[in-house]
Write a protein that holds these residues in place. Structure first.
Motif, PDB file in Angstrom:
ATOM      1  N   VAL A 123       0.833  -1.203   0.000  1.00  0.00           N
ATOM      2  CA  VAL A 123       0.000   0.000   0.000  1.00  0.00           C
ATOM      3  C   VAL A 123       0.871   1.258   0.000  1.00  0.00           C
ATOM      4  CG1 VAL A 123      -1.575   1.385   1.408  1.00  0.00           C
ATOM      5  CG2 VAL A 123      -2.047  -1.032   1.028  1.00  0.00           C
ATOM      6  N   MET A 124       1.849   1.296   0.876  1.00  0.00           N
ATOM      7  CA  MET A 124       2.677   2.499   0.982  1.00  0.00           C
ATOM      8  C   MET A 124       3.563   2.675  -0.253  1.00  0.00           C
ATOM      9  SD  MET A 124       1.542   3.665   3.737  1.00  0.00           S
ATOM     10  CE  MET A 124       2.609   5.088   3.915  1.00  0.00           C
ATOM     11  N   LEU A 125       4.109   1.580  -0.774  1.00  0.00           N
ATOM     12  CA  LEU A 125       4.983   1.676  -1.943  1.00  0.00           C
ATOM     13  C   LEU A 125       4.225   2.093  -3.194  1.00  0.00           C
ATOM     14  CD1 LEU A 125       7.327  -1.434  -1.495  1.00  0.00           C
ATOM     15  CD2 LEU A 125       7.853   0.970  -1.049  1.00  0.00           C
ATOM     16  N   VAL A 126       2.941   1.759  -3.242  1.00  0.00           N
ATOM     17  CA  VAL A 126       2.126   2.131  -4.408  1.00  0.00           C
ATOM     18  C   VAL A 126       1.479   3.491  -4.208  1.00  0.00           C
ATOM     19  CG1 VAL A 126       0.059   1.537  -5.730  1.00  0.00           C
ATOM     20  CG2 VAL A 126       1.697  -0.250  -5.105  1.00  0.00           C
ATOM     21  N   ALA A 127       0.892   3.722  -3.035  1.00  0.00           N
ATOM     22  CA  ALA A 127       0.054   4.907  -2.826  1.00  0.00           C
ATOM     23  C   ALA A 127       0.853   6.203  -2.837  1.00  0.00           C
ATOM     24  CB  ALA A 127      -0.700   4.769  -1.503  1.00  0.00           C
ATOM     25  N   VAL A 128       1.979   6.223  -2.157  1.00  0.00           N
ATOM     26  CA  VAL A 128       2.726   7.494  -2.036  1.00  0.00           C
ATOM     27  C   VAL A 128       3.286   7.950  -3.382  1.00  0.00           C
ATOM     28  CG1 VAL A 128       4.699   8.618  -0.947  1.00  0.00           C
ATOM     29  CG2 VAL A 128       3.217   7.125   0.403  1.00  0.00           C
ATOM     30  N   PRO A 129       4.040   7.123  -4.118  1.00  0.00           N
ATOM     31  CA  PRO A 129       4.505   7.587  -5.437  1.00  0.00           C
ATOM     32  C   PRO A 129       3.366   7.890  -6.398  1.00  0.00           C
ATOM     33  CG  PRO A 129       5.712   5.635  -4.736  1.00  0.00           C
ATOM     34  CD  PRO A 129       4.553   5.781  -3.808  1.00  0.00           C
ATOM     35  N   LEU A 206      -5.624   5.571  -0.515  1.00  0.00           N
ATOM     36  CA  LEU A 206      -4.569   6.402   0.072  1.00  0.00           C
ATOM     37  C   LEU A 206      -3.907   7.274  -0.986  1.00  0.00           C
ATOM     38  CD1 LEU A 206      -2.957   7.176   2.559  1.00  0.00           C
ATOM     39  CD2 LEU A 206      -1.425   5.245   2.103  1.00  0.00           C
ATOM     40  N   ALA A 207      -3.764   6.763  -2.205  1.00  0.00           N
ATOM     41  CA  ALA A 207      -3.186   7.565  -3.286  1.00  0.00           C
ATOM     42  C   ALA A 207      -4.024   8.802  -3.558  1.00  0.00           C
ATOM     43  CB  ALA A 207      -3.051   6.716  -4.553  1.00  0.00           C
ATOM     44  N   ARG A 208      -5.339   8.664  -3.487  1.00  0.00           N
ATOM     45  CA  ARG A 208      -6.212   9.833  -3.670  1.00  0.00           C
ATOM     46  C   ARG A 208      -5.972  10.861  -2.573  1.00  0.00           C
ATOM     47  NH1 ARG A 208     -12.352   8.332  -4.746  1.00  0.00           N
ATOM     48  NH2 ARG A 208     -12.331  10.563  -5.216  1.00  0.00           N
ATOM     49  N   MET A 209      -5.815  10.379  -1.333  1.00  0.00           N
ATOM     50  CA  MET A 209      -5.556  11.287  -0.215  1.00  0.00           C
ATOM     51  C   MET A 209      -4.213  11.995  -0.379  1.00  0.00           C
ATOM     52  SD  MET A 209      -8.301  10.869   1.545  1.00  0.00           S
ATOM     53  CE  MET A 209      -9.607   9.686   1.829  1.00  0.00           C
ATOM     54  N   ASN A 244       5.571  17.548   3.977  1.00  0.00           N
ATOM     55  CA  ASN A 244       4.439  18.362   4.420  1.00  0.00           C
ATOM     56  C   ASN A 244       3.094  17.698   4.140  1.00  0.00           C
ATOM     57  OD1 ASN A 244       5.442  21.222   5.334  1.00  0.00           O
ATOM     58  ND2 ASN A 244       6.738  20.624   3.612  1.00  0.00           N
ATOM     59  N   ALA A 245       3.098  16.670   3.325  1.00  0.00           N
ATOM     60  CA  ALA A 245       1.876  15.882   3.113  1.00  0.00           C
ATOM     61  C   ALA A 245       1.879  14.613   3.960  1.00  0.00           C
ATOM     62  CB  ALA A 245       1.738  15.513   1.634  1.00  0.00           C
ATOM     63  N   LEU A 246       2.906  14.462   4.808  1.00  0.00           N
ATOM     64  CA  LEU A 246       3.103  13.215   5.532  1.00  0.00           C
ATOM     65  C   LEU A 246       2.071  13.002   6.632  1.00  0.00           C
ATOM     66  CD1 LEU A 246       4.974  10.755   5.833  1.00  0.00           C
ATOM     67  CD2 LEU A 246       6.351  12.082   7.442  1.00  0.00           C
ATOM     68  N   THR A 247       1.613  14.083   7.272  1.00  0.00           N
ATOM     69  CA  THR A 247       0.714  13.938   8.418  1.00  0.00           C
ATOM     70  C   THR A 247      -0.569  13.205   8.040  1.00  0.00           C
ATOM     71  OG1 THR A 247       1.587  15.970   9.391  1.00  0.00           O
ATOM     72  CG2 THR A 247      -0.531  15.180  10.209  1.00  0.00           C
ATOM     73  N   SER A 248      -1.219  13.666   7.002  1.00  0.00           N
ATOM     74  CA  SER A 248      -2.461  13.002   6.569  1.00  0.00           C
ATOM     75  C   SER A 248      -2.184  11.591   6.065  1.00  0.00           C
ATOM     76  CB  SER A 248      -3.137  13.820   5.467  1.00  0.00           C
ATOM     77  OG  SER A 248      -3.526  15.081   5.956  1.00  0.00           O
ATOM     78  N   THR A 249      -1.030  11.402   5.401  1.00  0.00           N
ATOM     79  CA  THR A 249      -0.672  10.075   4.913  1.00  0.00           C
ATOM     80  C   THR A 249      -0.534   9.086   6.060  1.00  0.00           C
ATOM     81  OG1 THR A 249       0.487  11.061   3.034  1.00  0.00           O
ATOM     82  CG2 THR A 249       1.005   8.768   3.567  1.00  0.00           C
ATOM     83  N   LEU A 250       0.118   9.508   7.151  1.00  0.00           N
ATOM     84  CA  LEU A 250       0.283   8.642   8.311  1.00  0.00           C
ATOM     85  C   LEU A 250      -1.066   8.334   8.954  1.00  0.00           C
ATOM     86  CD1 LEU A 250       3.456  10.106  10.069  1.00  0.00           C
ATOM     87  CD2 LEU A 250       3.233   7.871   8.980  1.00  0.00           C
ATOM     88  N   THR A 251      -1.919   9.350   9.065  1.00  0.00           N
ATOM     89  CA  THR A 251      -3.224   9.151   9.699  1.00  0.00           C
ATOM     90  C   THR A 251      -4.056   8.129   8.925  1.00  0.00           C
ATOM     91  OG1 THR A 251      -3.194  11.434  10.508  1.00  0.00           O
ATOM     92  CG2 THR A 251      -5.308  10.293  10.492  1.00  0.00           C
ATOM     93  N   ILE A 252      -4.199   8.368   7.628  1.00  0.00           N
ATOM     94  CA  ILE A 252      -4.995   7.455   6.803  1.00  0.00           C
ATOM     95  C   ILE A 252      -4.313   6.089   6.708  1.00  0.00           C
ATOM     96  CG2 ILE A 252      -6.052   7.100   4.553  1.00  0.00           C
ATOM     97  CD1 ILE A 252      -7.246   9.372   6.153  1.00  0.00           C
ATOM     98  N   GLY A 253      -2.975   6.090   6.604  1.00  0.00           N
ATOM     99  CA  GLY A 253      -2.247   4.823   6.525  1.00  0.00           C
ATOM    100  C   GLY A 253      -2.466   3.966   7.756  1.00  0.00           C
TER     101      GLY A 253
END
Length: 326
Positions: A123-129, A206-209, A244-253
């Motif tokens: 999920v993380m390897l696909v969603a973030v990039p 997560l990619a959308r977020m 700076n986009a990490l906070t929401s990524t961590l929350t949803i992740g």
């Protein structure tokens, strides 16, 4: 962050206070979880021992099993004994097999944990990039077709339950094409379909977020300044946009990981995966409530620990707002 760590005289260290609050919430949640798990047997109508042993079991055997499990003791005594046993790692004895529940969970937990962790990594390897890439491609209203295709596809796939997605993957890639095994836990190939079933929807969600958060960051003044300095684009995205986009990524992740832990129950049963998901379903069917109790405790504790870790990571990423609010 330094100002937060260096507490003023007479004022408690904010990090210590933050961790104390979080640990207090964790302990309270665990207490509620243990109480609910204990009440499971007593809230079920009928005699759980008779239900587990069957209607044809001799009365002497039923009474002996009830006595062995302590079900003839007063309710308060049973609860105290149950909590005391938990502190020593004793989750009870299976009504069906007579095997300690902790032993059963110990055998099944690695399969479930490896599946959930592998799915989360995917999920993380696909969603973030993917989210960052889509934000860059569609920034400023560009490539409307690409944006529409991405948002539509991700919304549809994310809405499909893991169970149905797993069945579809089995039919297409296992039965029709024969590319991957459809049952059991073997080599790396056996992980492909169950991991995809668990991770595909959450990854696109997560990619959308990430895309939405990255689009907001790309319009900030500090990003414009970094571009004006003619810094390499990759450096701008990795050092200025992503953190700076990490906070929401961590929350949803974190929420997605909690959901994937629970989602393993259905996915494991589709792929005959020898984990706790298959065990809890078979135990429910066999009315083996001590095993169900133990697995519910493990699932619940895992979700609570994931939430605690996410809270701490959020505090590290954004200490001023997180610790002040927490």
């Amino acid at each position: 962050m330094t100002a937060l760590v260096a507490a003023r005289p007479g004022v408690a260290n904010p990090w210590v206070a933050f961790l104390a609050r979080r640990l207090g919430r964790l302990l309270l949640s665990l207490a509620v979880l243990v109480t609910l798990a204990f009440g499971m047997i007593h809230l079920i109508p009928g005699d759980p021992v008779r239900a587990a042993l069957g209607v044809t079991a001799p009365l002497e055997l039923v009474d002996a099993r009830r006595e062995a499990l302590g079900l003839n003791d007063p309710l308060a005594t049973q609860f105290v004994d149950y909590v005391r046993a938990l502190f020593s790692g004793d989750l009870g004895i299976s009504m069906s097999s007579g095997v300690p529940v902790s032993e059963t969970i110990g055998q099944r937990l690695p399969a479930t944990a490896s599946l959930a962790i592998a799915a989360f990594v995917v999920v993380m390897l696909v969603a973030v990039p993917l989210g960052l890439g889509m934000a860059v491609l569609t920034r400023g209203g560009r490539r409307r077709g690409t944006e529409l295709g991405f948002t539509s596809t991700s919304a549809v796939v994310a809405a499909i339950p893991e169970f149905l997605l797993a069945v579809g993957l089995v039919f297409v890639f296992g039965v029709t094409l024969g590319w991957f095994p459809v049952a059991g836990r073997g080599g790396a190939s056996s992980y492909v379909l169950p991991v995809l079933a668990l991770s595909l929807g959450p990854a696109l969600l997560l990619a959308r977020m990430v895309r939405v958060e990255a689009l907001a960051v790309l319009d900030e003044d500090f990003v414009r300044t970094a571009r004006a300095k003619r810094l390499p684009q990759l450096r701008v995205y990795l050092r200025h946009v992503f953190p700076n986009a990490l906070t929401s990524t961590l929350t949803i992740g974190g929420l997605l990981l909690s959901g994937m832990i629970v989602g393993t129950v259905l996915v494991e049963n589709v792929f005959a995966w020898p984990g706790m998901g298959m065990t809890i379903v078979s135990s429910i069917l066999a009315k083996d409530y001590p095993v169900v109790q133990g697995i519910v405790l493990v699932y619940g504790a895992a979700v609570l620990l994931v939430n605690l870790v996410v809270d701490v990571l959020l505090a590290v990423a954004d200490p001023r707002s997180t610790i002040r609010e927490g």
